[in-house]
Enzyme design. Structure first.
Site, PDB file in Angstrom:
ATOM      1  N   GLU A  49       0.843  -1.193   0.000  1.00  0.00           N
ATOM      2  CA  GLU A  49       0.000   0.000   0.000  1.00  0.00           C
ATOM      3  C   GLU A  49       0.881   1.246   0.000  1.00  0.00           C
ATOM      4  O   GLU A  49       1.957   1.263   0.584  1.00  0.00           O
ATOM      5  CB  GLU A  49      -0.885  -0.003   1.252  1.00  0.00           C
ATOM      6  CG  GLU A  49      -1.826   1.192   1.348  1.00  0.00           C
ATOM      7  CD  GLU A  49      -2.626   1.226   2.633  1.00  0.00           C
ATOM      8  OE1 GLU A  49      -3.746   1.754   2.608  1.00  0.00           O
ATOM      9  OE2 GLU A  49      -2.129   0.723   3.671  1.00  0.00           O
ATOM     10  N   LYS A 121      -9.615   1.334  -2.361  1.00  0.00           N
ATOM     11  CA  LYS A 121      -9.797   0.859  -0.986  1.00  0.00           C
ATOM     12  C   LYS A 121     -11.162   1.270  -0.443  1.00  0.00           C
ATOM     13  O   LYS A 121     -11.529   2.439  -0.478  1.00  0.00           O
ATOM     14  CB  LYS A 121      -8.682   1.428  -0.114  1.00  0.00           C
ATOM     15  CG  LYS A 121      -8.666   0.943   1.328  1.00  0.00           C
ATOM     16  CD  LYS A 121      -7.463   1.559   2.032  1.00  0.00           C
ATOM     17  CE  LYS A 121      -7.353   1.132   3.486  1.00  0.00           C
ATOM     18  NZ  LYS A 121      -6.180   1.763   4.142  1.00  0.00           N
ATOM     19  N   CYS A 162      -5.061  -3.260   2.895  1.00  0.00           N
ATOM     20  CA  CYS A 162      -4.767  -2.942   4.295  1.00  0.00           C
ATOM     21  C   CYS A 162      -5.959  -3.058   5.242  1.00  0.00           C
ATOM     22  O   CYS A 162      -6.342  -4.154   5.624  1.00  0.00           O
ATOM     23  CB  CYS A 162      -4.119  -1.561   4.378  1.00  0.00           C
ATOM     24  SG  CYS A 162      -3.199  -1.283   5.935  1.00  0.00           S
TER      25      CYS A 162
END
Length: 299
Positions: A49, A121, A162
């Site tokens: 990330e 995300k 993440c």
């Protein structure tokens, strides 16, 4: 889904980084590690990330990033995929959007340098930790709304990033959509990583009978943030096939997707899942009523 005639085995390379404030410097570091992974035989390479910049302060972040079509890092990664003839998965780049917002966006690039999948995300890291660390990802980034899976030559890959790791319903949906591999590029904080990184990644692998690939940021960054590192490759039974430390480097592991069918055959939880409704709690508890005892027995 595997393409006809292609093997179910390949080698994964995870690029562990310590991204700083300068995208050009970060690109150079990533390029060297990608080349190292290719030289070691990796067919699929994943970066962490925020590969291009690690910054949470708004003014410095937006001074460093550009729109997708103008991003030199993305163009360079496409060329690296072509040059090395690998499937290159850029874990995420900070990409400028309209209205002074950014996307935390992952890019899956094929061997010809074509972008075959993008994923923004979904879950924003808005937390206050016990040591005083505070993060508000939603101040700068617009959350995504779509789960994304894409086909590699060996099987289907679910794309996540993440903090998504803490939302198991996303991974179950990706597995039910045919994903035999789950990518979780990350920049976990040191505090949360020490507590939860290994157990969460192994849990996502076990409960979905899927491989997990988690390239990570590691160490003390220019902006003062400490990330946990420990990039992991986990098999569908929860075994760790490869693990990094804290320093930048490459983690390599062989992958045989036959292990997915084997794990799902032993514990077919994907087939056993059932839809259900949660019953609202009642305002008052139901009184206990004892059944009458049979005649002749004490009451």
């Amino acid at each position: 889904m595997s393409e006809a005639g292609l093997s179910s085995t390949f080698k994964v390379g995870l690029v562990q980084m310590r991204s700083g404030l300068d995208p050009a410097v970060n690109l150079d570091a990533a390029a060297k590690l990608i080349a190292e992974a290719k030289a070691a035989g990796a067919d699929y390479v994943l970066t962490p990330e925020m590969t291009n910049v690690m910054e949470i302060r708004r003014e410095r972040l937006f001074a460093a990033i550009v729109a997708e079509e103008a991003d030199p890092s993305l163009a360079a990664f496409r060329e690296l995929a072509r040059k090395h003839a690998i499937h290159l998965h850029v874990g995420s780049l900070a990409i400028k959007l309209a209205g002074e917002r950014a996307a935390n966006r992952s890019f899956l690039i094929d061997r010809a340098g074509e972008i075959v999948a993008r994923y923004d995300k979904i879950h924003m890291f808005d937390v206050d930790l016990a040591n005083g660390e505070s993060y508000r990802e939603s101040r700068n980034f617009r959350p995504g709304e779509l789960a994304v899976a894409a086909d590699l030559p060996w099987g289907r890959l679910g794309l996540t990033i993440c903090y998504d790791l803490r939302f198991p319903a996303l991974y179950r949906a990706l597995a039910e959509a045919g994903s035999s591999m789950l990518a979780i590029p990350s920049a976990f904080t040191r505090q949360t990583g020490e507590a939860h990184w290994h157990v969460l990644l192994r849990a996502r692998a076990i409960e979905n009978g899927s491989f997990v690939f988690a390239a990570a940021q590691g160490g003390r960054h220019e902006n003062g943030r400490d990330t946990y590192g420990h990039s992991l490759v986990v098999d569908p039974w929860g075994n760790i096939l490869g693990e990094g430390g804290v320093e930048p480097g490459v983690v390599l592991a062989p992958v045989d997707l036959a292990a997915v069918a084997a794990a799902r055959g032993r514990v077919p939880s994907l087939q056993h899942g059932r839809r259900f409704e949660v019953v609202e709690p009642m305002a008052e508890p139901i009184g206990f009523v004892a059944a009458p005892a049979p005649l002749g027995e004490p009451r």
